[in-house]
Design a protein around this motif. Structure first.
Motif, mmCIF file in Angstrom:
data_model
loop_
_atom_site.group_PDB
_atom_site.id
_atom_site.type_symbol
_atom_site.label_atom_id
_atom_site.label_comp_id
_atom_site.label_asym_id
_atom_site.label_seq_id
_atom_site.Cartn_x
_atom_site.Cartn_y
_atom_site.Cartn_z
ATOM 1 N N PRO A 86 31.479 -26.980 -12.351
ATOM 2 C CA PRO A 86 30.215 -26.387 -11.879
ATOM 3 C C PRO A 86 30.365 -25.631 -10.563
ATOM 4 N N TRP B 293 30.296 -21.794 -10.645
ATOM 5 C CA TRP B 293 29.212 -21.085 -11.313
ATOM 6 C C TRP B 293 27.958 -20.982 -10.447
ATOM 7 N N LEU B 294 27.249 -19.875 -10.631
ATOM 8 C CA LEU B 294 25.873 -19.807 -10.160
ATOM 9 C C LEU B 294 25.060 -20.874 -10.889
ATOM 10 N N SER B 295 24.012 -21.349 -10.255
ATOM 11 C CA SER B 295 23.246 -22.455 -10.837
ATOM 12 C C SER B 295 22.680 -22.109 -12.220
ATOM 13 N N PRO B 296 22.022 -20.943 -12.411
ATOM 14 C CA PRO B 296 21.550 -20.645 -13.775
ATOM 15 C C PRO B 296 22.701 -20.357 -14.729
ATOM 16 N N TRP C 65 25.547 -22.103 -14.708
ATOM 17 C CA TRP C 65 25.975 -23.424 -15.153
ATOM 18 C C TRP C 65 24.997 -23.987 -16.181
ATOM 19 N N TYR D 209 27.343 -11.914 -17.325
ATOM 20 C CA TYR D 209 27.469 -11.776 -15.871
ATOM 21 C C TYR D 209 27.895 -13.095 -15.264
ATOM 22 N N PHE D 210 27.371 -14.198 -15.781
ATOM 23 C CA PHE D 210 27.703 -15.495 -15.197
ATOM 24 C C PHE D 210 29.192 -15.791 -15.337
ATOM 25 N N ALA E 4 27.717 -6.618 -9.063
ATOM 26 C CA ALA E 4 26.980 -7.637 -8.322
ATOM 27 C C ALA E 4 25.576 -7.170 -7.957
ATOM 28 N N ALA F 228 21.630 -6.225 -8.676
ATOM 29 C CA ALA F 228 20.461 -6.365 -9.545
ATOM 30 C C ALA F 228 19.941 -4.974 -9.891
ATOM 31 N N MET G 121 21.009 -7.221 -14.455
ATOM 32 C CA MET G 121 22.096 -6.802 -13.581
ATOM 33 C C MET G 121 22.622 -5.455 -14.071
ATOM 34 N N PRO H 209 21.553 -11.452 -17.157
ATOM 35 C CA PRO H 209 22.875 -11.964 -16.782
ATOM 36 C C PRO H 209 23.503 -12.875 -17.826
ATOM 37 N N GLN I 100 26.336 -30.935 -6.944
ATOM 38 C CA GLN I 100 27.226 -31.357 -8.025
ATOM 39 C C GLN I 100 28.525 -31.936 -7.481
ATOM 40 N N ALA J 279 16.164 -8.321 -4.748
ATOM 41 C CA ALA J 279 16.702 -9.498 -5.416
ATOM 42 C C ALA J 279 17.494 -10.313 -4.402
ATOM 43 N N LEU K 194 20.491 -11.804 -3.222
ATOM 44 C CA LEU K 194 21.921 -11.606 -3.470
ATOM 45 C C LEU K 194 22.678 -11.835 -2.175
ATOM 46 N N GLY L 199 24.093 -20.668 -1.867
ATOM 47 C CA GLY L 199 24.808 -19.616 -2.584
ATOM 48 C C GLY L 199 24.611 -19.654 -4.085
ATOM 49 N N LYS L 200 24.560 -20.855 -4.660
ATOM 50 C CA LYS L 200 24.561 -20.889 -6.120
ATOM 51 C C LYS L 200 23.236 -20.456 -6.735
ATOM 52 N N PHE L 201 22.239 -20.218 -5.898
ATOM 53 C CA PHE L 201 20.944 -19.765 -6.421
ATOM 54 C C PHE L 201 20.780 -18.255 -6.372
#
Lengths: 466, 466, 466, 466
Positions: free
Chosen positions: A276, A279-282, A284, A329-330, A401, A403, A429, A453, D86, D403, D405, D422-424
């Motif tokens: 995890p 990864w970005l939270s969404p 993951w 994108y993720f 990177a 948006a 994105m 994304p 996490q 956005a 970023l 960062g992860k958000f």
């Protein structure tokens, strides 16, 4: 748009119109009427719908307004094949498009002919009687619109065939559709050739030992500073490429090529989909919710991966050097974090690519697959390099990177066409550079593609920056 | 099953097999290959899948086991066209069936021919060499299985055409498909005729004044007592009709005919869909969640209702006397509560129908629509009557108040065929009597159909009891 | 209901009312106001809501109608604590009940006192001034309603505490709540005692070797014939137990005891949750969708199972002989199929239990856990037996093979109370016999409980039949 | 962070720590333990959880690492009150937080005291023995973290009380909680005062005639050019505010105040929620899916709107001049499009606000509601103005067109704290300026808040730009 690059005369515009319309049909040549019914994911549409909708666009926004006496082919088609133009007409829910067995594909072809004749009459009229700058611009927009749907038609068919448990190939390697009776009756003269793997490609498989090692990339330095982004000069552009404006860029570096399948496999082997912290939270959340453990179209059996392509199911071992595609994108972002890098912004990408010729492995090559970068096929020191980056155009759309947001001074087109781009400027994105199935005439340095994304059904790949 | 009513000789069974297989194709005559791709709701399957799956059934459960040297048409079809037999083979998710553009409908027809030839060879062999009671029973089961899919094919196409915003008609009133080129190339000689509205039907429209008045029904009294239910004697029956067993019934009454569209419209006009006290709790939830305000296929425009049918969109005004169909169990139950009555149990229904001939407006009539009951067309006192009830067979399946559960002594068929019926005995309600699209040879008094209580895409209607 | 067994005098009814109301509070003694807020699954309600809703029932259906001059405690409570009586008043969505921090639990207790005083005034009045049979019946209904919520309160708290990652125990074994300050201030004099494991229970653990062996059961034969089912005679009953009617039963056998945890573990060890052929189709879907691999409240760590109970988390090894509980109908049915048996119908169950005394391990035992059957604790030949079955009452509700449907002649109560039972007669299965947390006064042979077949949060277990 | 503005000495940091911790408790003063259990939407957490999680943060990231010999209060709390780190420990699903009735709120208070004592011991130790820059920075981070949760606690309680059908007020206008017994036992000395409406506010209601008229705004011009954005200099900042970097801005204008409730009501009256052309595509989807027709907390009865606030339910008529809040990004964007304007980017906002003092209607005012801008209360020509814009800080968070970023050179904090921000950085929009419930010490010009574009439960409002 006072003048256009490709279509500076009516004659050229007419030729471009005809060639584009013909290519849409050529792309359907390997498809049966039944293939053209399939809608296998919410993002996709049936091929038949693409055929009809692109005709609808010319009819609705050009012929109805600019060709006196034009007779609608079928009044119901005005709303039936509307995609999302709220201010034009009601439209059916997207998920219903797979229910449109009627009109049949033969009738859709007649609809296209009817519209083609209308546009040709209009072009004559514009030449001889009543020049209308707006009409010309709309026709050019319609051509570009159709080119976008050519790409979508192929990605939607790739998904449709992947969903079919039998996994048919759109165009098998070094072969043609063997059963001509089942194909639509189309004009001959395909514009793209059959791909056969070259010796060079086959000669350089990624050694098994490379899996599990973090790959190395060479990076090209750019000075940044006060740059300009957005379209300028003559030639067609969408409203979202305007207005050209200044952006400040700090110095940056861009990888000289795209990330390959073998390099992505190394990320997988290193637990990329199970960590995890990469990864970005969404992102993951998407990994968990969808059970992602490889790019879309990768399947594993008896410990060997294969990739489903427009050329059929091919072993990963034969594709290791080509750019990885069909990542979200993720995944692109997680790969970059794993590699200790990041993705470029769309402004960095545009500044870096402006000096490059708009050329590459695009639809016109007929390959229908990403191709290895020059550099990948050569043996080179993986140190920083003053060599120019390549692969900017074609192969894969490159996630940036950035948006997808309006540029300063963005003005949507007037009327219903204002819904073309602007209303999607949220939650998506930007991708740049076109892919192996983007028509060559369609792409340019300022071109902004955009997807949510989590999207993976497009030819979307990864270029690193830092 | 020591002997069978319809098929007491091999010759008869062979004839029944051929006629059934031919009728499946005849039912597809008005359909294009594209029509046969549509899967418009989770309950439904594409027509092409029905064609293939019924062939698969004969191949998988009969030819593989009983015809020495039988060659599978295509090994992949063994799992591709499996519906739900977990113990036989893996199978694709149902929602993917709309992705099977390949094999094409032409190949499916060849598959069917291959299977037909196999069954004919097997019948010869059974005649001449090696009689096998089990093989005969399986062929008879396969025929009955195919008859079930004939009905499903029609209901699925009705839904598919309803989902198409253009609302094409499967067989328009008093007309034939005008474009023979688009139809599948099928053997001629349709077994059902074109329906034209009779004078009698047109002569007795429900007067507008009837809307809003609770209708009156005549009821026939039955003494009940210790009755028997379930199949007995020779002739084919499914495992779920066995074993015949005793049930005690208190005296009861059954309406002499089905509820008509006009009578159901009176329920609607009286706020039927807005009064929670008329509904079972999950029924009221379904009304809210789905926005139900009329039976499926009823649409309203400018204050007039019309009904979409296999004959196309027809005004309610012309259908008022026919039985209402395409209602869920919940709607049937709510209607009965509103009318101060209830639905019959399956045992009451079976006891009441046992004296009746198995005849009515079934698929063989070619009408493709429910028909008004005799009584509706006559003027009679709406008081209790000693007259026998009618419309037991055909027109609409009749929702009963009985949950679909095993009879005492129920034994599923051995092996994979045990999954045919038994595993669905949870959460469904029993329907009885067949509909206007049930093959006449298929129905009998002990026949138990079953659907979840919210189901509406079948020809399901209402008979009252008390 | 001309007279009642338990409450044949007003005095007795008054005493029963008071004892029931007091017990509800006693059940809350181990709970903090915060515990009483938790609503951890859609089926459950917060304990505080149960306290309020049972008061609301007396206020809404009795005091408002029968006590002249009764003052509502709070007008808003009339709809706030309505559960589902559509014809009485609007009500909040069930999922919002966890938002009712106000009124606080102290105010809910005052509300209960206010209602208690009202009922006592009404009882006085009925005694002295104006006897009303209907009022008495309603009070008795209210008492039975409250008893149902006592059981729900405990099952909902069990789920709430299971959801809390710290897994607090409602009443730990052989101990009392140590922190009296945190408890609600309640009348002393709990009516149930603390449970301590007896030597007998501890002495007979199931040997490890028993796992994996299909268990053996003894069965008692019943002759069947024309039986009667449903409530008769004096004494309280719900509307769904009426009318008593005849049913025909073929001869049948019923197991002499319930299936134990060890026996269910043998089913698990034999792959019970991985073999689709053992399951009804929607049951298999539920296994897949929910990831079921054991009954609810069973958790596995380091290869040992433990079970979360109202007594806290206990090792399976110490509970092997008690009846398995918290299984769905689907699991009960799959277990029976695995064991080569079936579940009894509700009519078989009722006929079998009619000769038995209504006694067993019910709430009044204070055990709060199912108890081993007599037979399990004795060594006996597992052959067919003429011994009577036992464990009919208490321990676990027993899933039957009968769908919850109205009896012949079923008449819902008039008015809003008609929504009490009748509208749920769809999609649910009947359970019989009460559980270890059912008040003893509440249960009887004709009592019909009902839940959807996937329900597991109740004390629901398995008795085999054949 | 070599030195900090607010906390340049240990003494100051200690004082700030104590005051912040005390204020969290003071905010809970009007709440009962039951109120502190409610979790009424997926975005929200129970107040009790906020109390525990903020203690957990100090314990997990500071005391465990920097205080030798620190004893964990309860080992289970290490994961029980982890939110989303996490790499630190497992954590329970967010939706389960409403199940944590145990530990009770009294125990959570003891946990907080235990942690407070730990931090005080650590501060002593840092003063006298072993200075640690990292420890100081972490404590300062913990204070800022707690301030964020103070704001969330209030917005979550506002939603909780809105969900309660009785609609209790957190702090009624001009009154105090009347029942002190029910409140938590907290230190006295509340830091915020009771709000009473002033004459000035009451004097200037928006006239009814203003509804339906597009409002006018005055705009302040900014020259743009090469600006800088991001935090610089001493003082605390989050990692997402770094690094300070150059951005090019074209000349732009910013409205001198926020959009008011009356002005938003004019948008509603003009069909704002019914006109798809005003909305981004996912915004229009949200309008349809959620049935939005007003900001969150607005309800309509008998044609008059009222707004639910921390002060209780108040008529719109009394709030017309205050800034509209609880709108999503989509509503802010649609309003701007309707008004012929747009939202500012976060860089425009930051450049415009840099000259302004960080002051406004923040939590410390005790008002708990947005307040009318100065300009709204004065009569002025609605023409372009050289007057500075105001209301940058406090009242409502202002949605920007940017956005969320990473800035160039963004480096997450090392270790688990790198997950803080960062992860958000995907799928969210930036908001600036703080709200009426943001602690004054917490906000600054470079502060970046962020929420998904459909979020409405925060005090989020609208400032126009062009």
């Amino acid at each position: 748009m006072s003048a256009t690059r490709e279509c500076n005369t009516l004659t050229e515009l007419g030729a471009r119109f005809k060639a584009t319309r013909r290519r849409t049909l050529a792309l359907c040549e390997p498809l049966t009427p039944e293939d053209m019914m399939v809608q296998s994911c919410p993002e996709a549409s049936p091929a038949k719908w693409h055929l009809a909708h692109t005709a609808w666009f010319f009819e609705s926004f050009i012929l109805r307004e600019f060709l006196p006496g034009y007779r609608l082919y079928n009044k119901d088609f005005s709303w039936l094949f509307n995609s999302y133009y709220q201010s034009f007409a009601a439209f059916p829910e997207k998920r219903l498009r797979a229910s449109f067995s009627r009109p049949g594909s033969d009738e859709i072809l007649r609809y296209r002919q009817h519209v083609d004749q209308g546009i040709e009459r209009l072009l004559d009229r514009l030449q001889n009687e009543e020049p209308s700058h707006e009409a010309l611009q709309r026709i050019e927009l319609g051509v570009n619109h159709e080119e976008q749907h050519q790409e979508l038609l192929l990605t939607d068919i790739l998904h449709a065939f992947f969903t079919n448990p039998l996994r048919p190939a759109y165009r098998p390697c070094a072969s043609r559709m063997s059963d001509p009776e089942r194909a639509l009756c189309l004009p001959s003269g395909l514009e793209f050739e059959t791909w056969e793997r070259t010796d060079q490609e086959a000669a350089q498989p990624c050694s098994a030992s490379s899996i599990g090692i973090i790959p190395t990339f060479r990076f090209h330095k750019f000075p940044g500073g006060l740059c300009e982004a957005g379209h300028s000069g003559p030639g067609f552009r969408f409203d979202n490429e305007r207005s050209r404006h200044r952006v400040w860029l700090d110095p940056y570096q861009v990888a000289t090529r795209l990330v390959t399948c073998a390099e992505f496999a190394a990320f997988m082997a290193d637990g990329g989909y199970r960590r995890p912290e990469l990864w970005l939270s969404p992102g993951w959340d998407a990994v968990q919710a969808n059970g992602w453990r490889a790019p879309l179209y990768w399947t594993e059996s008896s410990d060997a991966w294969s990739i489903f392509t427009l050329r059929g199911e091919l072993p990963l071992a034969s594709l290791e050097n080509i750019p990885v595609s069909h990542v979200s994108y993720f995944e692109a972002d997680a790969y970059a974090r794993w590699a200790g890098r990041r993705l470029p912004t769309e402004f960095e990408w545009e500044a870096a690519s402006q000096a490059q010729p708009v050329a590459g492995n695009l639809l016109d090559s007929g390959r229908l697959l990403p191709a290895p970068g020059t550099e990948v096929l050569q043996s080179q020191d993986p140190t920083e390099s003053s060599e120019s980056p390549n692969q900017f155009f074609g192969d894969c759309w490159e996630w940036t990177a950035s948006a997808y947001l309006p540029y300063p001074g963005f003005k949507p087109l007037p009327g219903s066409l204002g819904e073309y781009n602007g209303k999607f400027m949220s939650g998506q994105m930007v991708l740049r550079g076109g892919s192996c199935i983007t028509p060559a005439a369609h792409i340019r340095a300022s071109y902004r593609n955009f997807f949510p994304p989590e999207t993976r059904w497009q030819f979307s790949g990864i270029r690193l920056a830092s």
